[in-house]
Design a protein around this motif. Structure first.
Motif, short mmCIF file in Angstrom:
data_model
loop_
_atom_site.label_atom_id
_atom_site.label_comp_id
_atom_site.label_asym_id
_atom_site.label_seq_id
_atom_site.Cartn_x
_atom_site.Cartn_y
_atom_site.Cartn_z
N MET A 135 -37.09 62.19 -58.26
CA MET A 135 -37.49 62.56 -59.60
C MET A 135 -37.01 61.52 -60.61
SD MET A 135 -39.10 64.81 -61.17
CE MET A 135 -39.33 65.67 -62.65
N ILE A 136 -35.80 61.00 -60.41
CA ILE A 136 -35.28 59.98 -61.31
C ILE A 136 -36.12 58.71 -61.20
CG2 ILE A 136 -33.31 58.48 -61.76
CD1 ILE A 136 -31.52 60.84 -61.18
N VAL A 179 -39.21 59.11 -63.34
CA VAL A 179 -38.88 58.97 -64.76
C VAL A 179 -38.66 57.51 -65.11
CG1 VAL A 179 -37.17 59.53 -66.54
CG2 VAL A 179 -37.95 61.30 -64.95
N LEU A 226 -42.05 55.70 -65.20
CA LEU A 226 -42.78 56.03 -66.43
C LEU A 226 -42.18 55.33 -67.64
CD1 LEU A 226 -43.57 59.80 -65.88
CD2 LEU A 226 -45.17 57.89 -65.84
N LEU A 227 -40.86 55.23 -67.68
CA LEU A 227 -40.20 54.52 -68.77
C LEU A 227 -40.58 53.05 -68.77
CD1 LEU A 227 -38.08 54.61 -71.07
CD2 LEU A 227 -36.38 54.04 -69.33
#
Length: 51
Positions: free
Chosen positions: A1-2, A5, A8-9
């Motif tokens: 999950m990290i 993220v 996407l960042l």
């Protein structure tokens, strides 16, 4: 999950940088990256067939 993220960042940062460049420069950079990815995929596929 990290990892999602973080991806996407990074995508958001890259898109923000592309908006500041002229369209022609963005297209040239996108073409260069696309060609590099195609070469990389072909090399990896060839390597996988040998093993």
């Amino acid at each position: 999950m990290i990892a999602l993220v973080a991806a996407l960042l990074l995508l958001g940062i890259m898109l923000g940088a592309v908006v500041q460049l002229p369209a022609a420069v963005s297209l040239v950079a996108a073409s260069a990256i696309g060609c590099w990815l195609l070469v990389f995929a072909m090399r990896e596929r060839g390597r996988a067939r040998r093993n």
